[in-house]
Design a protein around this motif. Structure first.
Motif, PDB file in Angstrom:
ATOM      1  N   LEU A  41       0.873  -1.242   0.012  1.00 21.43           N
ATOM      2  CA  LEU A  41      -0.126  -0.018  -0.113  1.00 21.43           C
ATOM      3  C   LEU A  41       0.695   1.449   0.116  1.00 21.43           C
ATOM      4  O   LEU A  41       0.637   2.083  -0.755  1.00 21.43           O
ATOM      5  CB  LEU A  41      -0.964  -0.025   1.344  1.00 21.43           C
ATOM      6  CG  LEU A  41      -1.849   0.961   1.327  1.00 21.43           C
ATOM      7  CD1 LEU A  41      -2.849   1.435   0.104  1.00 21.43           C
ATOM      8  CD2 LEU A  41      -2.680   1.037   2.643  1.00 21.43           C
ATOM      9  N   ALA A  42       2.031   1.156   0.591  1.00 17.86           N
ATOM     10  CA  ALA A  42       2.746   2.286   0.593  1.00 17.86           C
ATOM     11  C   ALA A  42       3.292   2.546  -0.708  1.00 17.86           C
ATOM     12  O   ALA A  42       3.661   3.780  -1.166  1.00 17.86           O
ATOM     13  CB  ALA A  42       4.022   2.214   1.734  1.00 17.86           C
ATOM     14  N   ALA A  43       3.702   1.556  -1.362  1.00 17.24           N
ATOM     15  CA  ALA A  43       4.370   1.631  -2.744  1.00 17.24           C
ATOM     16  C   ALA A  43       3.152   2.256  -3.626  1.00 17.24           C
ATOM     17  O   ALA A  43       3.524   3.010  -4.537  1.00 17.24           O
ATOM     18  CB  ALA A  43       4.785   0.268  -3.363  1.00 17.24           C
ATOM     19  N   ALA A  44       1.882   1.796  -3.346  1.00 15.05           N
ATOM     20  CA  ALA A  44       0.661   2.113  -4.142  1.00 15.05           C
ATOM     21  C   ALA A  44       0.545   3.757  -4.208  1.00 15.05           C
ATOM     22  O   ALA A  44       0.366   4.468  -4.992  1.00 15.05           O
ATOM     23  CB  ALA A  44      -0.425   1.533  -4.055  1.00 15.05           C
ATOM     24  N   LEU A  45       0.851   4.138  -2.604  1.00 18.30           N
ATOM     25  CA  LEU A  45       0.577   5.594  -2.294  1.00 18.30           C
ATOM     26  C   LEU A  45       1.629   6.416  -3.137  1.00 18.30           C
ATOM     27  O   LEU A  45       1.287   7.528  -3.720  1.00 18.30           O
ATOM     28  CB  LEU A  45       0.588   5.850  -0.997  1.00 18.30           C
ATOM     29  CG  LEU A  45      -0.610   5.151  -0.016  1.00 18.30           C
ATOM     30  CD1 LEU A  45      -0.091   5.446   1.253  1.00 18.30           C
ATOM     31  CD2 LEU A  45      -1.805   6.020  -0.637  1.00 18.30           C
ATOM     32  N   LEU A  46       2.737   5.963  -3.232  1.00 13.33           N
ATOM     33  CA  LEU A  46       3.836   6.823  -3.793  1.00 13.33           C
ATOM     34  C   LEU A  46       3.897   6.624  -5.254  1.00 13.33           C
ATOM     35  O   LEU A  46       4.139   7.770  -5.913  1.00 13.33           O
ATOM     36  CB  LEU A  46       5.142   6.335  -3.263  1.00 13.33           C
ATOM     37  CG  LEU A  46       5.751   6.526  -1.880  1.00 13.33           C
ATOM     38  CD1 LEU A  46       6.771   5.884  -1.572  1.00 13.33           C
ATOM     39  CD2 LEU A  46       5.705   7.988  -1.527  1.00 13.33           C
ATOM     40  N   LEU A  47       3.278   5.600  -5.782  1.00  7.91           N
ATOM     41  CA  LEU A  47       3.346   5.381  -7.144  1.00  7.91           C
ATOM     42  C   LEU A  47       2.129   5.775  -7.982  1.00  7.91           C
ATOM     43  O   LEU A  47       2.042   5.825  -8.973  1.00  7.91           O
ATOM     44  CB  LEU A  47       3.717   4.097  -7.786  1.00  7.91           C
ATOM     45  CG  LEU A  47       5.183   3.633  -7.294  1.00  7.91           C
ATOM     46  CD1 LEU A  47       5.174   2.047  -7.815  1.00  7.91           C
ATOM     47  CD2 LEU A  47       6.020   4.389  -8.019  1.00  7.91           C
ATOM     48  N   ASP A  48       0.841   6.137  -7.091  1.00  2.64           N
ATOM     49  CA  ASP A  48      -0.377   6.184  -7.494  1.00  2.64           C
ATOM     50  C   ASP A  48      -1.023   5.193  -8.397  1.00  2.64           C
ATOM     51  O   ASP A  48      -1.340   5.575  -9.459  1.00  2.64           O
ATOM     52  CB  ASP A  48      -0.289   7.828  -8.166  1.00  2.64           C
ATOM     53  CG  ASP A  48      -1.615   8.223  -8.328  1.00  2.64           C
ATOM     54  OD1 ASP A  48      -2.624   7.967  -7.306  1.00  2.64           O
ATOM     55  OD2 ASP A  48      -2.239   8.844  -9.050  1.00  2.64           O
ATOM     56  N   SER A  49      -0.588   3.932  -8.161  1.00  2.00           N
ATOM     57  CA  SER A  49      -0.892   2.859  -8.902  1.00  2.00           C
ATOM     58  C   SER A  49      -2.222   2.027  -8.412  1.00  2.00           C
ATOM     59  O   SER A  49      -2.004   1.403  -7.265  1.00  2.00           O
ATOM     60  CB  SER A  49       0.296   2.051  -8.910  1.00  2.00           C
ATOM     61  OG  SER A  49      -0.208   0.762  -9.672  1.00  2.00           O
ATOM     62  N   PRO A  50      -3.421   2.002  -9.218  1.00  2.83           N
ATOM     63  CA  PRO A  50      -4.480   1.567  -8.926  1.00  2.83           C
ATOM     64  C   PRO A  50      -4.091  -0.176  -8.910  1.00  2.83           C
ATOM     65  O   PRO A  50      -4.815  -0.776  -7.994  1.00  2.83           O
ATOM     66  CB  PRO A  50      -5.533   1.752 -10.082  1.00  2.83           C
ATOM     67  CG  PRO A  50      -4.965   2.788 -10.642  1.00  2.83           C
ATOM     68  CD  PRO A  50      -3.388   3.024 -10.474  1.00  2.83           C
ATOM     69  N   ALA A  51      -3.287  -0.425  -9.635  1.00  2.00           N
ATOM     70  CA  ALA A  51      -3.067  -2.058  -9.561  1.00  2.00           C
ATOM     71  C   ALA A  51      -2.388  -2.456  -8.163  1.00  2.00           C
ATOM     72  O   ALA A  51      -2.759  -3.292  -7.690  1.00  2.00           O
ATOM     73  CB  ALA A  51      -2.233  -2.417 -10.761  1.00  2.00           C
ATOM     74  N   LEU A  52      -1.519  -1.490  -7.608  1.00  2.00           N
ATOM     75  CA  LEU A  52      -0.963  -2.011  -6.282  1.00  2.00           C
ATOM     76  C   LEU A  52      -1.992  -1.900  -5.142  1.00  2.00           C
ATOM     77  O   LEU A  52      -1.774  -2.662  -4.298  1.00  2.00           O
ATOM     78  CB  LEU A  52       0.113  -0.902  -6.027  1.00  2.00           C
ATOM     79  CG  LEU A  52       1.463  -1.240  -7.100  1.00  2.00           C
ATOM     80  CD1 LEU A  52       2.636  -0.389  -6.853  1.00  2.00           C
ATOM     81  CD2 LEU A  52       2.144  -2.452  -6.876  1.00  2.00           C
ATOM     82  N   TYR A  53      -2.975  -0.953  -5.164  1.00  2.31           N
ATOM     83  CA  TYR A  53      -3.986  -0.904  -4.315  1.00  2.31           C
ATOM     84  C   TYR A  53      -4.804  -2.189  -4.238  1.00  2.31           C
ATOM     85  O   TYR A  53      -5.185  -2.783  -3.275  1.00  2.31           O
ATOM     86  CB  TYR A  53      -4.904   0.258  -4.748  1.00  2.31           C
ATOM     87  CG  TYR A  53      -4.458   1.788  -4.331  1.00  2.31           C
ATOM     88  CD1 TYR A  53      -4.424   2.177  -2.861  1.00  2.31           C
ATOM     89  CD2 TYR A  53      -3.770   2.467  -5.250  1.00  2.31           C
ATOM     90  CE1 TYR A  53      -4.029   3.432  -2.605  1.00  2.31           C
ATOM     91  CE2 TYR A  53      -3.593   4.014  -4.938  1.00  2.31           C
ATOM     92  CZ  TYR A  53      -3.468   4.115  -3.570  1.00  2.31           C
ATOM     93  OH  TYR A  53      -3.090   5.460  -3.248  1.00  2.31           O
ATOM     94  N   VAL A  54      -5.026  -2.557  -5.507  1.00  2.00           N
ATOM     95  CA  VAL A  54      -5.699  -3.975  -5.694  1.00  2.00           C
ATOM     96  C   VAL A  54      -4.928  -5.064  -4.961  1.00  2.00           C
ATOM     97  O   VAL A  54      -5.428  -6.108  -4.312  1.00  2.00           O
ATOM     98  CB  VAL A  54      -6.119  -4.218  -6.971  1.00  2.00           C
ATOM     99  CG1 VAL A  54      -6.927  -5.688  -6.924  1.00  2.00           C
ATOM    100  CG2 VAL A  54      -7.241  -3.083  -7.336  1.00  2.00           C
ATOM    101  N   LEU A  55      -3.458  -5.063  -5.297  1.00  2.00           N
ATOM    102  CA  LEU A  55      -2.691  -6.036  -4.767  1.00  2.00           C
ATOM    103  C   LEU A  55      -2.465  -5.989  -3.131  1.00  2.00           C
ATOM    104  O   LEU A  55      -2.497  -7.228  -2.576  1.00  2.00           O
ATOM    105  CB  LEU A  55      -1.207  -5.781  -5.479  1.00  2.00           C
ATOM    106  CG  LEU A  55      -0.224  -6.979  -5.121  1.00  2.00           C
ATOM    107  CD1 LEU A  55      -0.380  -8.362  -5.278  1.00  2.00           C
ATOM    108  CD2 LEU A  55       1.090  -6.468  -5.691  1.00  2.00           C
ATOM    109  N   ALA A  56      -2.535  -4.793  -2.813  1.00  2.00           N
ATOM    110  CA  ALA A  56      -2.518  -4.601  -1.176  1.00  2.00           C
ATOM    111  C   ALA A  56      -3.662  -5.340  -0.572  1.00  2.00           C
ATOM    112  O   ALA A  56      -3.441  -5.981   0.375  1.00  2.00           O
ATOM    113  CB  ALA A  56      -2.524  -3.208  -0.802  1.00  2.00           C
TER     114      ALA A  56
END
Length: 395
Positions: free
Chosen positions: A65-80
């Motif tokens: 989730l921290a990576a998703a916040l920094l990269l603004d990536s919807p895919a990483l939000y789902v992965l979290a």
């Protein structure tokens, strides 16, 4: 002839029951006998005690989730959400209410609090790191820190199915429905921590409020499902805590429906607007001034240039009044240039008042408008994401 062993034979006690009660007993998921019921509920309670892997996978979900916040990536939000652990403590809160067990309630709440704290702290660390990285685009996080009816529906279905399957399934865990709970609970919490340390608007404490309301609603849905399955509160603690959760959820629903109305009514409110003001500039002009004759053989007149001041008025463009109105999102990015890849100078939520310049630029197939907010910050935004405000008569 041998009877199938998979179908139990009716006991003599069942034969003496009225037909309606016998059918209701056969449909019940939980055993009807007191001893069997207590043993079965205790088995469910043991399954809902989170193991050590709950905290491990909560930490892993927080890192993604921290990576998703920094990269603004919807895919990483789902992965979290997908790698989050089974939300056993959340279902345990509902079961504790039904059992009236203060100890089990505090145990489930404490376990979930530790997992949530890991997600919050990792989000806060990502927010502190964001201050060292220039030109970050933070848009997806804003969507997870605002109430929305689609998220509320996903949370309701996820909470209900997770509680039902946790009771119905003997060994396996409903990980798919639990991922829906993690998506709606962990994501706003991590975004709140990110906003606390990064200073990004519309994240803190908005995400923390969304997390608290969603957690209360999840517990209430779990209580409702357990009631349908045949469980009832056994003491005053169960009834009082269940009533408190119900009141919190009613307040949340009222707030959820009232926030949109409040933002919509701001469109007609008068806002301060700049008025054209004259500016004074000095411009030199040439004039003919006669000079007295001087003694000479031939009298002549010499023209000497002198500077005089004149007043000129430079008009200032009138700015239109508008508000941010991103219908499909919780807000909009303000770019430094009318380009998709231009740095984001601010993020404004829906209903935020702005002043719109008459400038319009067609870039990359989108009409961009230049705006200014109350603190003087200027930038560019899509024309479709603003709604012009009309002052009420008499203002």
């Amino acid at each position: 002839m041998n009877l199938p062993t998979s179908e139990p034979l009716p006991s003599d006690e069942d034969k003496n029951l009225p037909p309606a009660r016998r059918r209701r007993k056969q449909r019940m998921i939980l055993p009807d006998e007191t001893s069997e019921r207590a043993e079965y509920v205790d088995e469910i309670a043991q399954r809902l005690i989170p193991p050590a892997e709950f905290f491990l996978f909560s930490g892993l979900a927080g890192l993604v989730l921290a990576a998703a916040l920094l990269l603004d990536s919807p895919a990483l939000y789902v992965l979290a959400a997908l790698i989050s652990p089974f939300m056993a403590p959340v279902v345990g809160l509902s079961l504790a209410v039904m059992l009236g067990s203060v100890r089990y309630f505090l145990r489930s709440l404490g376990a979930f609090a530790i997992g949530s704290l890991l997600v919050f702290v990792l989000g806060a660390l990502a927010g502190a790191l964001a201050g060292m990285l220039p030109e970050l685009k933070i848009m997806q996080a804003v969507f997870h820190t605002h109430f929305s009816w689609p998220d509320f529906l996903v949370l309701t279905l996820g909470a209900g199915m997770t509680a039902y399957l946790s009771v119905r399934l003997a060994q396996s865990k409903p990980l798919v429905t639990s991922a829906a709970l993690a998506y709606e609970l962990y994501l706003p919490l991590g975004a709140a921590g990110f906003g606390l340390t990064s200073g990004m608007p519309n994240l803190w404490p908005d995400g923390l409020i969304v997390f608290a309301v969603y957690l209360a609603w999840t517990a209430l849905i779990g209580v409702a499902v357990l009631l349908v399955l045949g469980l009832r509160p056994t003491n005053f603690f169960g009834y009082s805590l269940g009533s408190t959760i119900l009141l919190l959820c009613i307040v949340a629903v009222i707030a959820l429906s009232g926030i949109t109305t409040a933002l919509d009514t701001q469109v007609a409110m008068p806002l301060s607007s700049p008025t054209p003001t004259p500016t004074i500039t000095l411009t030199p002009t040439l004039t003919d001034t006669p000079v007295p004759p001087t003694p000479s053989f031939t009298p002549t007149h010499t023209l000497v240039p002198t500077a005089t001041t004149t007043l000129t008025v430079s008009p200032v463009p009138t700015l239109a009044l508008a508000v941010i109105n991103a219908k499909e999102q919780g807000g909009a990015n303000i770019h430094s240039k009318p380009e998709f890849n231009a740095p984001v100078v601010r993020i404004l939520g829906n209903g935020w008042p702005v002043e719109v310049y008459p400038d319009a630029v067609n870039s990359e197939g989108v009409i961009w408008r230049k705006i200014r907010i109350s603190d003087g910050t200027e930038g560019w935004i899509w024309e479709t994401l603003i709604l012009t405000a009309t002052p009420k008569p008499g203002w």
